[in-house]
Design an enzyme around this catalytic site. Structure first.
Site, PDB file in Angstrom:
ATOM      1  N   GLY A  78       0.859  -1.191   0.000  1.00 45.75           N
ATOM      2  CA  GLY A  78       0.000   0.000   0.000  1.00 45.75           C
ATOM      3  C   GLY A  78       0.890   1.234   0.000  1.00 45.75           C
ATOM      4  O   GLY A  78       2.062   1.162  -0.390  1.00 45.75           O
ATOM      5  N   CYS A  79       0.343   2.349   0.454  1.00 41.53           N
ATOM      6  CA  CYS A  79       1.086   3.623   0.435  1.00 41.53           C
ATOM      7  C   CYS A  79       2.496   3.432   1.005  1.00 41.53           C
ATOM      8  O   CYS A  79       2.659   2.933   2.118  1.00 41.53           O
ATOM      9  CB  CYS A  79       0.321   4.663   1.249  1.00 41.53           C
ATOM     10  SG  CYS A  79       1.239   6.203   1.413  1.00 41.53           S
TER      11      CYS A  79
END
Ligand code: SME
Length: 301
Positions: A10-11
């Protein structure tokens, strides 16, 4: 010595911040992996049409932290069943993956995937692929959470707390040869840092579990093999997560305040020597991520 592995979780802001804190990690770099062209920009990747995944390169010293441990730690910071979504972020650029640059790393990573599959009882939607390409992200994304206090981080706070706890326990008990002293120190640190209701050890003595070092209210002294959550974890030599103690047949209630529980065996040469038992006053306090962290902690005790 320096080796490397690439994690898409993810981020990349939070993932980089997490791995930077792991002992034995020499360097981290956020970037974009396995897309379809060279030198992508953040804005291009943001369109979600480039095939790139936000990824963190982790360089590490294998004599201080093993690849297996890094992959296991990675699994605690992602939701391995969530496809193209982690935290609030959605899109193929936020898919999860482990990308290797050295093919000899593959069997080690595969073994960790197999353990994860068993633990969650389902097929993880995490990619396992060779690294085809990696481009470092723009300067503003590097050390993002150090530069931007209060910046967005999708990782649960719990994993940062566990990481510090795990590393501190290793430091505190290093060189201590007495098992009870090691358990006592670990129980105190887990209790103080994680604020669980009850944290303690039961030691295998003969055909019973006998209460060892603990923190929290008074508890039962002895548990027979196969009885309660502790005796069941001992018999099966495996971690048991109990989301609701009332649903666990034979649960031994030492306190009516305990609502959920996790029990992790301590193993030596394949035999259980003790169990770590943790109780919470909240329902569903523990999940697979807690199990991984507490097993890592028990390995050091
Ligand atoms: N609930 C445990 C007994 C120990 S107390 O939780 C401290 C069990 O069922 O084994």
């Amino acid at each position: 010595m320096c080796a490397e592995i690439y994690f898409a979780g993810g981020c990349f802001w939070g993932v980089e911040h997490f791995f930077k804190g792991v002992d034995g990690v020499l360097g981290t770099e956020p970037g974009y992996a396995n897309g379809s062209f060279a030198n992508p920009t953040y804005e291009q990747v943001y369109t979600d049409t480039t095939g790139f995944a936000e990824t963190v390169r982790v360089q590490y010293d294998p004599s201080r932290v093993s690849l297996a441990r890094l992959v296991r730690l990675f699994f605690t910071v992602i939701d391995p069943l969530s496809l193209n979504r982690q935290g609030h972020d959605e899109g193929t650029r936020y898919r999860t993956g482990v990308y290797y640059s050295a093919v000899e790393d593959l069997p080690v990573i595969e073994a960790e995937f197999a353990l994860l599959r068993e633990r969650i009882g389902a097929e993880p939607v995490v990619e396992l692929e060779p690294l085809r390409c990696f481009y470092g992200a723009e300067e503003r994304h590097k050390d993002y959470l150090d530069k931007n206090a209060g910046g967005y981080c999708h990782l649960p706070l719990k994993v940062f707390r566990y990481l510090r706890l795990y590393q501190d326990i290793r430091l505190m008990i290093e060189g201590e040869t007495d098992g009870v002293a090691r358990m006592a120190e670990a129980a105190a640190l887990i209790f103080e840092r994680m604020r669980f209701f009850w944290v303690g050890f039961y030691r295998v003595i003969g055909d019973e579990l006998v209460l060892g070092p603990f923190q929290g209210p008074a508890a039962c002294l002895r548990i027979a093999r196969g009885r309660g959550v502790c005796g069941t974890a001992w018999r099966g030599a495996r971690t048991i997560v109990v989301p609701d103690v009332e649903q666990f047949p034979g649960h031994i209630a030492c306190s009516s305040q305990s609502r959920s529980e996790i029990v992790v065996p301590l193993l030596r040469d394949g035999s259980v020597t003790a169990v770590l038992d943790i109780d919470s006053t909240s329902l569903e306090e523990f999940d697979a991520s807690d199990a991984i962290w507490l097993e890592l902690i028990c390995e050091t005790i």
